[in-house]
Design a protein around this motif. Sequence first.
Motif, PDB file in Angstrom:
ATOM      1  N   LEU A 392      60.772  39.700  34.542  1.00  0.00           N
ATOM      2  CA  LEU A 392      60.328  39.602  33.146  1.00  0.00           C
ATOM      3  C   LEU A 392      60.175  38.151  32.714  1.00  0.00           C
ATOM      4  CD1 LEU A 392      62.464  42.448  31.508  1.00  0.00           C
ATOM      5  CD2 LEU A 392      60.016  42.464  32.030  1.00  0.00           C
ATOM      6  N   ILE A 393      61.130  37.318  33.142  1.00  0.00           N
ATOM      7  CA  ILE A 393      61.049  35.899  32.776  1.00  0.00           C
ATOM      8  C   ILE A 393      59.773  35.279  33.353  1.00  0.00           C
ATOM      9  CG2 ILE A 393      62.140  33.663  33.136  1.00  0.00           C
ATOM     10  CD1 ILE A 393      64.863  35.124  32.982  1.00  0.00           C
ATOM     11  N   ASN A 394      59.475  35.624  34.609  1.00  0.00           N
ATOM     12  CA  ASN A 394      58.247  35.077  35.221  1.00  0.00           C
ATOM     13  C   ASN A 394      56.998  35.466  34.413  1.00  0.00           C
ATOM     14  OD1 ASN A 394      59.721  33.908  37.250  1.00  0.00           O
ATOM     15  ND2 ASN A 394      59.405  35.589  38.716  1.00  0.00           N
ATOM     16  N   GLY A 423      48.095  25.503  35.583  1.00  0.00           N
ATOM     17  CA  GLY A 423      49.283  25.402  34.730  1.00  0.00           C
ATOM     18  C   GLY A 423      50.253  26.531  34.974  1.00  0.00           C
ATOM     19  N   VAL A 424      49.754  27.754  35.207  1.00  0.00           N
ATOM     20  CA  VAL A 424      50.637  28.895  35.491  1.00  0.00           C
ATOM     21  C   VAL A 424      51.406  28.663  36.790  1.00  0.00           C
ATOM     22  CG1 VAL A 424      50.692  31.349  36.039  1.00  0.00           C
ATOM     23  CG2 VAL A 424      49.214  30.516  34.192  1.00  0.00           C
ATOM     24  N   VAL A 425      50.691  28.182  37.828  1.00  0.00           N
ATOM     25  CA  VAL A 425      51.347  27.926  39.112  1.00  0.00           C
ATOM     26  C   VAL A 425      52.421  26.849  38.949  1.00  0.00           C
ATOM     27  CG1 VAL A 425      51.001  27.096  41.464  1.00  0.00           C
ATOM     28  CG2 VAL A 425      49.337  28.677  40.417  1.00  0.00           C
ATOM     29  N   VAL A 454      44.065  35.762  29.772  1.00  0.00           N
ATOM     30  CA  VAL A 454      45.386  36.385  29.834  1.00  0.00           C
ATOM     31  C   VAL A 454      45.520  37.346  31.011  1.00  0.00           C
ATOM     32  CG1 VAL A 454      47.001  37.903  28.620  1.00  0.00           C
ATOM     33  CG2 VAL A 454      45.838  36.054  27.380  1.00  0.00           C
ATOM     34  N   PRO A 455      44.604  38.326  31.199  1.00  0.00           N
ATOM     35  CA  PRO A 455      44.800  39.231  32.347  1.00  0.00           C
ATOM     36  C   PRO A 455      44.719  38.506  33.690  1.00  0.00           C
ATOM     37  CG  PRO A 455      42.667  39.614  31.305  1.00  0.00           C
ATOM     38  CD  PRO A 455      43.429  38.727  30.385  1.00  0.00           C
ATOM     39  N   LEU A 456      43.873  37.466  33.803  1.00  0.00           N
ATOM     40  CA  LEU A 456      43.778  36.761  35.078  1.00  0.00           C
ATOM     41  C   LEU A 456      45.053  35.951  35.335  1.00  0.00           C
ATOM     42  CD1 LEU A 456      41.964  36.255  37.491  1.00  0.00           C
ATOM     43  CD2 LEU A 456      40.947  34.317  36.276  1.00  0.00           C
ATOM     44  N   ALA A 461      50.304  35.469  38.111  1.00  0.00           N
ATOM     45  CA  ALA A 461      51.762  35.389  37.982  1.00  0.00           C
ATOM     46  C   ALA A 461      52.447  36.509  38.760  1.00  0.00           C
ATOM     47  CB  ALA A 461      52.155  35.442  36.504  1.00  0.00           C
ATOM     48  N   GLU A 462      51.905  37.727  38.718  1.00  0.00           N
ATOM     49  CA  GLU A 462      52.491  38.840  39.466  1.00  0.00           C
ATOM     50  C   GLU A 462      52.481  38.562  40.958  1.00  0.00           C
ATOM     51  OE1 GLU A 462      54.028  41.580  38.550  1.00  0.00           O
ATOM     52  OE2 GLU A 462      53.856  41.023  36.432  1.00  0.00           O
TER      53      GLU A 462
END
Length: 548
Positions: A392-394, A423-425, A454-456, A461-462
């Motif tokens: 969840l934190i991720n 930035g996400v990585v 957002v979905p990408l 992230a998943e």
Amino acid sequence: MGSTLVLALMPLGVLSVVQTQSAQNDMLASTLEGVAGASLKAVQQQIDLINDARISARVMAAALPVALSERGSCSDRAKAVNDDLPSATLVAYLPMSGLMSCSSTGAVHDFSSSPHFRNAISRPEPMVMYNPHGAVSDTAVVAVTHPVFDRQGAQIGIVSISLPYFSVAPQAYADPVALWRPVYLATIRGDGTLLIGSDPGRDLDSALPPGVTAASLAERAGRSALLRDEGASRILSVTSVAPDLYLLSIWQRESAGIFSPASWVAPYLLPVLTWLAALVAASFAASRLVVRHVRALSRSMSDYMATRSRIMVPDITDAPAEIQNLHAVYEQLIRTIEHEEAELQNLIVDKDVLLREVNHRSGNSLQIIASVMRMYRRESRDDEVRTILDGLINRVIALSSTHSSLYTMTGRRDVPMDEILAGVVRRLKEIHGVALGVARKHFDPVRMPVEAAVPLAMALAEIIGCHFHARSVASEGVDISFREDDGEISLKVEGPIVPEFLPETMSGIAALPRRMLLQFAAQLRGKVAIRSADNRSAVEVTFPHIAV
């Protein structure tokens, strides 16, 4: 406008043409009468002479029986008639035997074998005959005969007065627009036999216009006709000189240029020129008063639509009131558009500010939520709960990173996805403590709509969140690529094999990343492909390029 003017002037043009044709018909009738009159005038002397001879023959025929019964001198009476008619070549009395012994010249001649004599005594009536070769004068003569009767009413002979036949040439006739001249003259009999022609080397049939025969000329006596032959106009006139004797005259007008008064075009020049002048005047007035102002207004509108620059319309004060009103409405419309565009620009600025504020606050709120989750994770002693909280934190951190990136890029409808994904990585590496160089990135500069960010980002992230939990990630590393090829975008992550992406993982908490990944791909109208080989797994999300 030109078509409207043509239709408006059509009645005037038709009326002018009709009046012109009527005037031409009247002029043609006058010309035909004038030509016939000129022909008649040319032979009038001959006709008057024949009429005088007929009177003299009738008087002599009435007095001759008495003189013969009283044994008076017949020759003296013939000479007396010849003195009263000096143009006569012979005045004679011919008995039924045909032996002429009474004449004005004293000559004696036997006419018993003459066809003209036999024709004269065959019918006891006055006659006028043409003889191209007179027996006494040996010239062309017109013979005027009258029967002579005795007291018992029996015919005893004829009185014959021979008149010279004159070769006549009618004078030229000028009508209001042309000069007509006789080009061929001929004396003919009633049956069409040519007696004398003005061109001796030319036969009668070749001189006549097409469609006219020599035998039909006698029927045309007293009537002139206009005939057209290969564009040339000729007048055919037949004048009766005496019974069975006619004068044929063919008239032709002098050649004229197409714009001369004699040309067929000339009568139509006035209505045509009037029509053209009216069109030119109307076109000039329309162009001067209306069209040039409309064109200037049109250019100003086109320039405003192309460059948003307002160009002044010249001489608008000279335009009609309707066009000035149109220009005023146009100016008011431009001011309204500019005012509404300014308001819309302000709304867009306000929207951008609002979006920046929403993304900023959303990122901060997600950071707070992630901090709260970390607190629970530290306090929890259950490994399964700690694993759930880590996932969840991720996800919350990925969302926070995405909103933070959107906060810095607000103001455009499309955003650079390579920067957002980087930035996400970077944030997830910080959370998991991944060493430098473990995550190898290959990102193409691709811009996508804000809605796809957002979905990408959540899909990435998943995937990398699962790989960063693997124990062998430090040694094997993770390869992340984001590319666009022929309108199709591909997000591919290669890393160590993890339970979440094994084929047999279809239920439980470990299957949640796969299910969530499918949901995110569906939002992008894409698909997910998972492959495993050589202790490496490859997760690829492909979707079409979304136009802004």
